[in-house]
Design an enzyme around this catalytic site. Structure first.
Site, mmCIF file in Angstrom:
data_model
loop_
_atom_site.group_PDB
_atom_site.id
_atom_site.type_symbol
_atom_site.label_atom_id
_atom_site.label_comp_id
_atom_site.label_asym_id
_atom_site.label_seq_id
_atom_site.Cartn_x
_atom_site.Cartn_y
_atom_site.Cartn_z
ATOM 1 N N SER A 1 30.429 38.191 42.237
ATOM 2 C CA SER A 1 31.173 37.235 41.403
ATOM 3 C C SER A 1 30.441 35.906 41.476
ATOM 4 C CB SER A 1 32.583 37.059 41.974
ATOM 5 O OG SER A 1 33.244 35.962 41.359
ATOM 6 N N TYR B 1 38.482 34.215 49.036
ATOM 7 C CA TYR B 1 37.734 35.050 48.082
ATOM 8 C C TYR B 1 36.259 34.653 48.046
ATOM 9 C CZ TYR B 1 36.644 37.471 43.663
ATOM 10 O OH TYR B 1 36.093 38.291 42.703
#
Ligand code: NAP
Length: 243
Positions: free
Chosen positions: A131, A144
């Site tokens: 990501s 995250y």
């Protein structure tokens, strides 16, 4: 050339399911894994592939999944996601544990289990969906972003450790993609999840799957190391233009 086998983790929804479709279309025999067996079974049937239950956070589940795969040419490390959006001062350890277990240790487990088969194939390829959160930080995102940074570091280390062996390593680095990602992050809160995509056209799961299939279909001497893709209106994890 005989049919090549692609294993996709987290293939029950979103990017993983779209990737299974794109790779089947590109001629791969697809093996789908996720915790929701009914979903992967139904999709595998449609794609003439196969499906097995897989929980990447469970070493036993990964071992029995891998044991049932006789050969593997491509592994797509896609299973993952986010939980919560708390600042560090309010960090929820359960959320952190979930994110690290799934994105980091999950990727480690399944990669370790399939790497010998990928190398033995003579032309292996590991594609890891990290990501932009693996390359930057944003407020409330530390659980995250730290997990995605670690997943990216793990992936990049493999590229170095296996240099000279017949295995390619590609990191796909998406920005905002409209899937169940935000709904899962906010534990079913639809209005909070919908706000993430308000006023902007996000990437679709198919957009990411197209890029994965492109990387996977290059000649075997061509290694696409890292592919960053975002919606046109997104600059980074904190800044996007919204209408
Ligand atoms: P999603 O729709 O929530 O899909 C997540 C997938 O991961 C599901 O198939 C889920 O299947 C699977 N999964 C979760 N925990 C698992 C476990 N323990 N074992 C096996 N599978 C598991 O989200 P998505 O957007 O497609 O996310 C796919 C990947 O893209 C993730 O790694 C995510 O971090 C990354 N990503 C997403 C975005 C975005 O904006 N959507 C952006 C950048 C990167 P089951 O629940 O059936 O197990």
């Amino acid at each position: 050339m005989s049919t090549r086998t692609a294993v996709i983790t987290g293939a029950s929804a979103g990017i993983g399911a779209a990737t299974a479709r794109a790779l089947a279309k590109a001629g791969f025999h697809v093996v789908l894994g996720a915790r929701r067996l009914d979903k992967v079974r139904a999709l595998a049937e449609e794609l003439s592939g196969s499906a097995q239950q897989l929980d990447v956070t469970d070493a036993g589940s990964v071992a029995s999944f891998a044991a049932q795969i006789p050969e593997c040419h491509l592994l797509v490390n896609n299973a993952g996601g986010a939980r919560g959006l708390e600042r560090v001062e309010n960090a929820d350890e359960e959320h952190w544990r979930w994110m690290w277990e799934t994105n980091v240790l999950g990727t480690l487990r399944i990669t370790k289990a399939l790497l010998p088969k990928l190398i033995d194939s003579g032309d292996g390829h590991v594609i890891t969906v990290t990501s932009i959160a693996g390359h930057e930080v944003y407020d409330g995102g530390s659980g995250y972003t730290s997990a995605k940074h670690a997943q990216s570091a793990l992936h990049q280390t493999l590229r170095s450790e296996h240099l000279g062996q017949p295995v390619r390593l590609t990191e796909v680095v998406p920005g905002m993609v409209r899937t169940d990602f935000s709904l899962n992050r906010f534990e079913g809160d639809t209005s909070r999840a919908d706000k993430v995509y308000q006023g902007i056209e996000p990437l679709t799961a198919d957009d990411v799957a197209d890029v994965i299939a492109f990387a996977a279909s290059r000649p075997s001497h061509v290694n696409l190391d890292q592919i960053v893709m975002k919606p046109r209106a997104q600059l980074n994890g904190s800044r996007a233009h919204r209408e």
